[in-house]
Design a protein around this motif. Structure first.
Motif, PDB file in Angstrom:
ATOM      1  N   LEU A 185       6.375  61.755   9.354  1.00  0.00           N
ATOM      2  CA  LEU A 185       7.342  62.491  10.162  1.00  0.00           C
ATOM      3  C   LEU A 185       7.861  63.722   9.443  1.00  0.00           C
ATOM      4  O   LEU A 185       8.757  64.401   9.946  1.00  0.00           O
ATOM      5  CB  LEU A 185       8.509  61.584  10.553  1.00  0.00           C
ATOM      6  CG  LEU A 185       8.155  60.330  11.357  1.00  0.00           C
ATOM      7  CD1 LEU A 185       9.425  59.646  11.839  1.00  0.00           C
ATOM      8  CD2 LEU A 185       7.238  60.647  12.527  1.00  0.00           C
ATOM      9  N   TRP A 235       9.829  54.242  20.880  1.00  0.00           N
ATOM     10  CA  TRP A 235      10.821  55.203  20.421  1.00  0.00           C
ATOM     11  C   TRP A 235      11.168  54.871  18.984  1.00  0.00           C
ATOM     12  O   TRP A 235      11.248  53.696  18.614  1.00  0.00           O
ATOM     13  CB  TRP A 235      12.092  55.121  21.267  1.00  0.00           C
ATOM     14  CG  TRP A 235      11.979  55.738  22.623  1.00  0.00           C
ATOM     15  CD1 TRP A 235      11.742  55.095  23.813  1.00  0.00           C
ATOM     16  CD2 TRP A 235      12.116  57.130  22.942  1.00  0.00           C
ATOM     17  NE1 TRP A 235      11.718  56.006  24.844  1.00  0.00           N
ATOM     18  CE2 TRP A 235      11.952  57.255  24.345  1.00  0.00           C
ATOM     19  CE3 TRP A 235      12.364  58.278  22.187  1.00  0.00           C
ATOM     20  CZ2 TRP A 235      12.020  58.480  25.002  1.00  0.00           C
ATOM     21  CZ3 TRP A 235      12.452  59.501  22.831  1.00  0.00           C
ATOM     22  CH2 TRP A 235      12.277  59.592  24.218  1.00  0.00           C
ATOM     23  N   ASP A 262      14.883  58.928  13.776  1.00  0.00           N
ATOM     24  CA  ASP A 262      14.802  59.612  12.484  1.00  0.00           C
ATOM     25  C   ASP A 262      16.244  59.941  12.098  1.00  0.00           C
ATOM     26  O   ASP A 262      16.813  60.932  12.555  1.00  0.00           O
ATOM     27  CB  ASP A 262      13.952  60.877  12.592  1.00  0.00           C
ATOM     28  CG  ASP A 262      13.885  61.666  11.285  1.00  0.00           C
ATOM     29  OD1 ASP A 262      14.425  61.183  10.258  1.00  0.00           O
ATOM     30  OD2 ASP A 262      13.316  62.765  11.287  1.00  0.00           O
ATOM     31  N   ARG A 271      17.126  63.075  15.125  1.00  0.00           N
ATOM     32  CA  ARG A 271      16.255  63.175  16.288  1.00  0.00           C
ATOM     33  C   ARG A 271      15.646  61.815  16.601  1.00  0.00           C
ATOM     34  O   ARG A 271      15.697  60.881  15.790  1.00  0.00           O
ATOM     35  CB  ARG A 271      15.127  64.175  16.020  1.00  0.00           C
ATOM     36  CG  ARG A 271      14.277  63.788  14.809  1.00  0.00           C
ATOM     37  CD  ARG A 271      13.145  64.746  14.512  1.00  0.00           C
ATOM     38  NE  ARG A 271      12.405  64.326  13.327  1.00  0.00           N
ATOM     39  CZ  ARG A 271      11.179  64.736  13.021  1.00  0.00           C
ATOM     40  NH1 ARG A 271      10.557  65.617  13.796  1.00  0.00           N
ATOM     41  NH2 ARG A 271      10.576  64.300  11.919  1.00  0.00           N
ATOM     42  N   LEU A 286      11.909  60.237  18.285  1.00  0.00           N
ATOM     43  CA  LEU A 286      10.537  60.593  18.618  1.00  0.00           C
ATOM     44  C   LEU A 286       9.930  59.520  19.503  1.00  0.00           C
ATOM     45  O   LEU A 286      10.159  58.314  19.294  1.00  0.00           O
ATOM     46  CB  LEU A 286       9.688  60.751  17.353  1.00  0.00           C
ATOM     47  CG  LEU A 286      10.123  61.856  16.391  1.00  0.00           C
ATOM     48  CD1 LEU A 286      10.925  61.255  15.247  1.00  0.00           C
ATOM     49  CD2 LEU A 286       8.923  62.601  15.845  1.00  0.00           C
ATOM     50  N   LEU A 327       6.486  57.977  20.357  1.00  0.00           N
ATOM     51  CA  LEU A 327       5.170  57.915  19.721  1.00  0.00           C
ATOM     52  C   LEU A 327       4.215  57.061  20.537  1.00  0.00           C
ATOM     53  O   LEU A 327       4.599  56.049  21.124  1.00  0.00           O
ATOM     54  CB  LEU A 327       5.283  57.320  18.311  1.00  0.00           C
ATOM     55  CG  LEU A 327       6.254  57.997  17.337  1.00  0.00           C
ATOM     56  CD1 LEU A 327       6.215  57.294  15.980  1.00  0.00           C
ATOM     57  CD2 LEU A 327       5.929  59.474  17.185  1.00  0.00           C
ATOM     58  N   VAL A 332       2.572  62.135  18.375  1.00  0.00           N
ATOM     59  CA  VAL A 332       3.940  62.397  18.824  1.00  0.00           C
ATOM     60  C   VAL A 332       3.879  62.854  20.277  1.00  0.00           C
ATOM     61  O   VAL A 332       3.345  63.915  20.576  1.00  0.00           O
ATOM     62  CB  VAL A 332       4.629  63.461  17.946  1.00  0.00           C
ATOM     63  CG1 VAL A 332       6.027  63.763  18.483  1.00  0.00           C
ATOM     64  CG2 VAL A 332       4.693  63.015  16.494  1.00  0.00           C
ATOM     65  N   THR A 377       9.656  64.846  21.154  1.00  0.00           N
ATOM     66  CA  THR A 377      10.723  64.847  20.152  1.00  0.00           C
ATOM     67  C   THR A 377      12.018  65.263  20.823  1.00  0.00           C
ATOM     68  O   THR A 377      12.056  66.262  21.549  1.00  0.00           O
ATOM     69  CB  THR A 377      10.410  65.815  19.006  1.00  0.00           C
ATOM     70  OG1 THR A 377       9.180  65.422  18.373  1.00  0.00           O
ATOM     71  CG2 THR A 377      11.512  65.794  17.962  1.00  0.00           C
TER      72      THR A 377
END
Length: 299
Positions: free
Chosen positions: A52, A70, A73, A78, A80, A82, A93, A96
């Motif tokens: 990441l 999900w 981070d 944030r 992401l 995936l 990804v 975002t």
């Protein structure tokens, strides 16, 4: 209950598997919180990784669709979305989403059946919601310094822990006011939370070495572990009750709805079990920060 436990090393030394989730296609997703990476293990045992970026801190995951997750981070502020690359092997990804509040520190996350995702904000004492168009709303919980931590859902009801406030929050539907259940012991340090099949809410109290259960009628009961157990994460068991990781004693606990506790020793000492998830076939997966995933099957 007897189980068989197999450990599967993942990542590099020191990267620390922390969160874990299982998607409906049978893949096991996990975060390498100290390595800034997310991993995915197929049912055949093949593992793929996605970085990441420098300074990222992937913390917790939630299964979103048949094959996507999900991930929060926390340092990158944030979330992401995936999934799989077009060849079906690598991790891609898909989207975002930045958190509007600076340094909100997103941590816990859960995906609802309507396609939305809800997350907690450690640093902003708030919940966040990502709608199906990717728009973000934030909802302060009204308690400063409460350290909103992990989150679970049942239908459109949300349950979440306020680690520093010693309480559990409940929102019955996204637009409803937040109700709080105060935990009796101070400090309790609630972290992991899960909603069982019968609607009871289970909460790991890491500072009091106990598990709390909030029944559907609001009745609260506590079930103690041995001193130093440090219960951390909780996952609902499809056959009733929950599974709990005991970070301090290298154990996994199965707790029936009546509070009966069955302990299972993990094979490796100082394995630091954190995240836990249960697959559709009943297999339990545990993220061991020492560097492995534990696969736990009923014997």
């Amino acid at each position: 209950m007897s189980v068989t436990i197999v450990e599967h090393p993942v990542g590099e030394p020191g990267e620390g598997p922390y969160g874990v989730a299982v998607t409906r296609d049978g893949a096991v997703w996990f975060t390498l919180v100290h390595g800034g990476r997310v991993g995915r293990r197929t049912p055949d045992g093949e593992v793929a990784y996605l970085s990441l970026g420098e300074g990222a801190q992937p913390s917790l995951l939630a299964a979103a669709t048949e094959s996507t997750v999900w991930v929060t981070d926390t340092t990158g502020n944030r979330l992401l979305h995936l999934g799989l690359e077009s060849d079906g092997t690598g991790i891609a990804v898909l989207g975002t989403t930045a958190v509007p509040t600076p340094d909100a520190q997103p941590f816990g996350v859960v995906a609802l059946d309507d396609g939305t995702a809800w997350f907690t904000e450690l640093g902003a004492d708030a919940l966040g919601r990502i709608d199906i168009l990717g728009r973000v709303e934030e909802f302060p919980v009204g308690r400063e310094g409460s350290f909103v931590s992990m989150i679970a859902a049942s239908g459109d009801s949300l349950w979440f822990t306020l680690n520093a406030a010693g309480a559990v929050g409940h929102v019955r539907g996204g637009d409803a006011a937040i109700a709080f259940t105060e935990l009796p012991r101070i400090p309790s340090g609630p972290v992991g939370i899960a909603v069982a099949e019968n609607g009871a809410v289970w909460v790991a109290q890491i500072l009091t070495d106990a598990l709390a259960r909030i029944a559907r009628d609001g009745t609260l009961a506590e079930f103690p572990f041995e001193p130093g157990s440090k219960p951390h994460a909780v996952a609902a068991d499809p056959v009733g009750g929950v599974w709990v990781t005991l970070w301090g004693t290298d154990q996994l606990a199965n707790v029936a709805d009546d509070g009966t506790i069955t302990l299972h020793d993990l094979p490796t000492t100082e394995s630091e079990p954190h995240g836990v998830a249960v697959a559709s076939d009943g297999t339990v997966w545990v993220a061991l920060e020492s560097g492995a995933l534990a696969e736990v099957a009923r014997a």
